[in-house]
Design a protein around this motif. Structure first.
Motif: not given
Lengths: 181, 192
Positions: A17-20, A23-24, B29, B32-33, B73-74, B77, B138
């Motif tokens: 979650a913290e990766e994005f 961006a959020i 979002v 944005s990513v 969401q994860s 994204l 990643k």
């Protein structure tokens, strides 16, 4: 243990979650206005998805399901109203008269009582022959099973239609019959 | 039979609604990513569109299994990030799909899931594990996330990432090994 398995999962989740996070935040502070070309392409995709849903609903699987449903209904209809389907029973003979007492010897046949005439049918029910008595229901016009008749042991036929006993003796397997008055 | 038919219809309706919800909730979002990687508005929009195309084509059954909104969401994204990275790679140079690590042969049986989690839980605390996961490449942390958090099989992860299932299996083994390395315990585990 220093941590639990659940915490291990939580660790993976929080890093994911913290990766994005950036961006959020960026998205919240500077919302992007999508181009008309993008909106158009996405609208097309969304419409296609909706159509796809209906295509799948109307697909081969669904058609097969519908066909099986119709088949099941037809089969049910056949069992309830066997006179409507020649394949389910074989006409064997007619009992020309009613009687005071009767005995059915042949367990592979059934009596059909119709308009004062008892008709004999051989019927296959669930792959085994069974005696079944049907009467003509004046209200519906359909043949229906007479609930009062136990033909298995040769008891009197109860005529559901006229509420009187129709009795006949049936001695031969293939159709010759003895009527006892 | 009727229940199967109705379930099929219900599932498709659910997926259709979910797809629209994902689009309305996450497109900004996602942009944005993608933009953070591609640094171009048009390319970022293409990446978002391509991600939705990929989701529509292959990933809706998997996505509909994810109930937690944060995980959803994860997932979305990560998919966007991977699409953007692939676009970047294709634009700059054609990188091989797998790196040197993935061509190595690993014995997955040396790190079964239960033993792996138990070992880490026994030897390390939450902060250490979070830090070690942060340090991972990643592609490895993604595979570990898909496998351990979302419960996807190697085959399903391969479907999401459009990769060979053997590549994902190797990445999973390698990811576990690297995590242990980061935690400073690799030798202890494999010497046992």
């Amino acid at each position: 243990m220093s941590m639990t398995g659940r915490e291990f999962i939580l660790a993976l989740r929080s890093v994911a979650a913290e990766e994005f996070t950036d961006a959020i935040k960026e998205c919240e502070h500077n919302p992007h206005e999508f181009s008309s070309e993008f909106i158009l392409r996405m609208d097309t995709l969304l419409r296609r998805e909706r159509r796809l849903s209906w295509r799948i609903i109307n697909s081969i699987t669904s058609n097969v399901a519908a066909a099986l449903l119709i088949l099941a209904l037809l089969l049910t209809n056949t069992l309830v109203y066997p006179s409507g389907n020649a394949a389910s029973s074989d006409f064997e003979g007619t009992l020309e008269d009613v009687c005071a007492s009767a005995q059915i010897h042949d367990t592979a046949h059934a009596f059909i009582v119709k308009q004062g005439v008892a008709s004999l049918y051989k019927e296959d029910r669930a792959s085994s022959f069974k005696n079944v008595v049907y009467v003509n229901d004046e209200n519906t016009g359909f043949m229906r099973e007479c609930p009062y008749m136990d033909a298995e042991y040769g008891e009197c036929i109860y005529n559901c239609h006229s509420e009187s006993y129709l009795c006949a003796e049936y001695s031969e397997y293939t159709g010759s019959q003895n009527i006892t008055h | 039979m009727i229940s199967v038919f109705l379930t099929l219809i219900d599932n498709k309706n659910h997926e259709e609604r979910l797809f629209e919800k994902l689009y309305l909730s996450y497109r900004s979002v996602m942009y944005s990513v993608a933009f953070a990687i591609l640094q171009d508005e048009s390319d970022a929009e293409d990446a978002v569109h391509d991600t939705f195309l990929s989701i529509a084509a292959r990933q809706m059954p998997l996505l509909s299994r994810i109930e937690d909104e944060a995980d959803r969401q994860s997932y979305i994204l990560k998919a966007t990030r991977n699409t953007a990275l692939n676009m970047l790679r294709k634009g700059v140079r054609q990188l091989p799909a797998d790196d040197i690590y993935e061509r190595e042969q690993f014995d997955a049986s040396k790190s079964p899931d239960d033993g792996f989690i138990n070992y880490i839980c026994m030897k390390h605390d939450y902060k250490q594990v979070v830090e070690a996961i942060r340090r991972l490449d990643k592609k490895y942390s993604d595979v570990l996330y898909y496998h351990f958090v979302l419960g996807f099989t190697a085959m399903e992860v391969a479907k999401i990432q459009d990769k060979n299932v053997n590549t994902i299996k190797k990445q999973l083994v390698r990811g576990k090994k690297l995590l242990l390395e980061e935690l400073g315990s690799l030798n202890n585990v494999y010497d046992r």
